[in-house]
Design a protein around this motif. Structure first.
Motif, PDB file in Angstrom:
ATOM      1  N   VAL A  70       0.887  -1.049   0.167  1.00 35.83           N
ATOM      2  CA  VAL A  70      -0.082   0.080   0.051  1.00 35.83           C
ATOM      3  C   VAL A  70       1.047   1.106  -0.175  1.00 35.83           C
ATOM      4  O   VAL A  70       1.686   1.387   0.766  1.00 35.83           O
ATOM      5  N   SER A  71       0.782   2.140  -0.831  1.00 33.53           N
ATOM      6  CA  SER A  71       1.379   3.351  -0.987  1.00 33.53           C
ATOM      7  C   SER A  71       0.478   4.532  -1.093  1.00 33.53           C
ATOM      8  O   SER A  71      -0.664   4.384  -1.311  1.00 33.53           O
ATOM      9  N   PHE A 120      -8.710  -4.395   5.130  1.00 34.25           N
ATOM     10  CA  PHE A 120      -7.663  -3.299   5.938  1.00 34.25           C
ATOM     11  C   PHE A 120      -8.152  -2.044   5.704  1.00 34.25           C
ATOM     12  O   PHE A 120      -9.226  -1.735   5.251  1.00 34.25           O
ATOM     13  N   THR A 121      -7.785  -1.238   6.659  1.00 27.92           N
ATOM     14  CA  THR A 121      -8.407   0.047   6.853  1.00 27.92           C
ATOM     15  C   THR A 121      -7.409   1.136   6.305  1.00 27.92           C
ATOM     16  O   THR A 121      -6.247   0.941   6.812  1.00 27.92           O
ATOM     17  N   LEU A 122      -7.663   2.132   5.711  1.00 28.67           N
ATOM     18  CA  LEU A 122      -6.696   3.157   5.156  1.00 28.67           C
ATOM     19  C   LEU A 122      -7.076   4.451   6.107  1.00 28.67           C
ATOM     20  O   LEU A 122      -7.908   4.433   6.625  1.00 28.67           O
ATOM     21  N   PRO A 123      -5.938   5.202   6.147  1.00 29.59           N
ATOM     22  CA  PRO A 123      -5.999   6.540   6.935  1.00 29.59           C
ATOM     23  C   PRO A 123      -6.983   7.489   6.754  1.00 29.59           C
ATOM     24  O   PRO A 123      -7.321   8.223   7.621  1.00 29.59           O
ATOM     25  N   ASP A 147      -6.429   1.552  -7.525  1.00 32.23           N
ATOM     26  CA  ASP A 147      -6.159   3.210  -7.537  1.00 32.23           C
ATOM     27  C   ASP A 147      -7.312   3.759  -6.733  1.00 32.23           C
ATOM     28  O   ASP A 147      -8.395   3.759  -7.257  1.00 32.23           O
ATOM     29  N   LEU A 148      -7.139   4.083  -5.517  1.00 33.90           N
ATOM     30  CA  LEU A 148      -8.282   4.529  -4.500  1.00 33.90           C
ATOM     31  C   LEU A 148      -8.053   6.003  -4.196  1.00 33.90           C
ATOM     32  O   LEU A 148      -7.396   6.383  -3.515  1.00 33.90           O
ATOM     33  N   PRO A 149      -8.656   6.852  -5.108  1.00 32.71           N
ATOM     34  CA  PRO A 149      -8.487   8.295  -4.814  1.00 32.71           C
ATOM     35  C   PRO A 149      -9.239   8.791  -3.333  1.00 32.71           C
ATOM     36  O   PRO A 149     -10.212   8.069  -3.056  1.00 32.71           O
ATOM     37  N   LYS A 150      -8.443   9.814  -2.818  1.00 40.76           N
ATOM     38  CA  LYS A 150      -8.898  10.078  -1.417  1.00 40.76           C
ATOM     39  C   LYS A 150     -10.243  11.073  -1.568  1.00 40.76           C
ATOM     40  O   LYS A 150     -10.534  11.579  -2.462  1.00 40.76           O
ATOM     41  N   LYS A 151     -11.072  10.901  -0.567  1.00 45.26           N
ATOM     42  CA  LYS A 151     -12.627  11.463  -0.377  1.00 45.26           C
ATOM     43  C   LYS A 151     -12.565  11.913   1.047  1.00 45.26           C
ATOM     44  O   LYS A 151     -12.599  11.116   1.891  1.00 45.26           O
ATOM     45  N   ALA A 152     -13.247  13.208   1.087  1.00 40.02           N
ATOM     46  CA  ALA A 152     -13.484  13.523   2.585  1.00 40.02           C
ATOM     47  C   ALA A 152     -14.678  12.590   3.015  1.00 40.02           C
ATOM     48  O   ALA A 152     -14.956  12.236   4.193  1.00 40.02           O
ATOM     49  N   VAL A 210      -2.750   0.382  -4.222  1.00 34.07           N
ATOM     50  CA  VAL A 210      -2.658  -1.140  -3.605  1.00 34.07           C
ATOM     51  C   VAL A 210      -2.288  -1.962  -4.748  1.00 34.07           C
ATOM     52  O   VAL A 210      -2.730  -2.002  -5.671  1.00 34.07           O
ATOM     53  N   LYS A 211      -1.142  -2.760  -4.537  1.00 35.99           N
ATOM     54  CA  LYS A 211      -0.877  -4.014  -5.290  1.00 35.99           C
ATOM     55  C   LYS A 211      -0.938  -5.261  -4.435  1.00 35.99           C
ATOM     56  O   LYS A 211      -0.472  -5.363  -3.130  1.00 35.99           O
ATOM     57  N   ALA A 212      -1.677  -6.357  -4.684  1.00 33.01           N
ATOM     58  CA  ALA A 212      -2.068  -7.532  -4.165  1.00 33.01           C
ATOM     59  C   ALA A 212      -1.677  -8.533  -5.108  1.00 33.01           C
ATOM     60  O   ALA A 212      -1.983  -8.781  -6.293  1.00 33.01           O
ATOM     61  N   ASP A 213      -0.882  -9.453  -4.335  1.00 34.36           N
ATOM     62  CA  ASP A 213      -0.531 -10.649  -5.245  1.00 34.36           C
ATOM     63  C   ASP A 213      -1.675 -11.870  -5.098  1.00 34.36           C
ATOM     64  O   ASP A 213      -1.760 -12.287  -4.111  1.00 34.36           O
TER      65      ASP A 213
END
Length: 148
Positions: free
Chosen positions: A48-49, A110-113, A133-138, A57-60
């Motif tokens: 996760v970056s 998992f939970t992202l910040p 690719d998960l764009p951030k949102k309020a 996120v990259k998942a094998d």
């Protein structure tokens, strides 16, 4: 960002096995200890970056069809599930000496910040690697994502 770690209670037992080297030498000749069989199911390894606008996120997940992968995002919670299938067709005059390939379901959550804009989220699967690719949102919302 918080460090993600997957805990497996049986790994510590396997590490303490004083006969591990001996067992590996005679792997094909004797039955393996039960706690090693419990670890046969593969872990879904993830990276996760984050940048200013999104999480990546990259998942094998090798050996899975993209149609058998399910990704869902709800707020900052991400869940990835997949069904690993294996052909069970046996040929005549052949017996299995060793079978380590797994079939069944794998799941990772998992939970992202920060919350994710699920309407703009994208998922791609190529060569056994799922890329999100998960764009951030309020203000997040729940949505199922199609894997391309």
């Amino acid at each position: 960002m918080t460090t993600l770690a997957r805990w497996n209670p049986f790994r510590s037992v396997a590490r303490l096995d004083p006969t591990a080297g001996f067992d590996e030498f005679f792997r094909g000749l004797a039955a393996r200890p039960l706690w090693r069989e419990l670890e046969a199911a593969p872990d879904m390894r993830i990276d996760v970056s984050e940048d200013d606008g999104a999480f990546h996120v990259k998942a094998d997940i090798p050996g899975v069809s993209k149609d058998d992968i399910e990704v869902s995002v709800e707020g900052s919670q991400v869940a990835i599930g997949a069904e690993v299938k294996r052909e069970t067709q046996k040929k005549e005059n052949r017996k299995d000496l060793c079978t380590e390939r797994y079939c069944g379901q794998v799941f990772r959550s998992f939970t992202l910040p920060a919350e994710v804009d699920s309407a703009k989220a994208e998922a791609h699967y190529e060569n056994g690697v799922l890329t999100l690719d998960l764009p951030k949102k309020a203000n997040g919302s729940s949505r199922r994502i199609a894997v391309n």
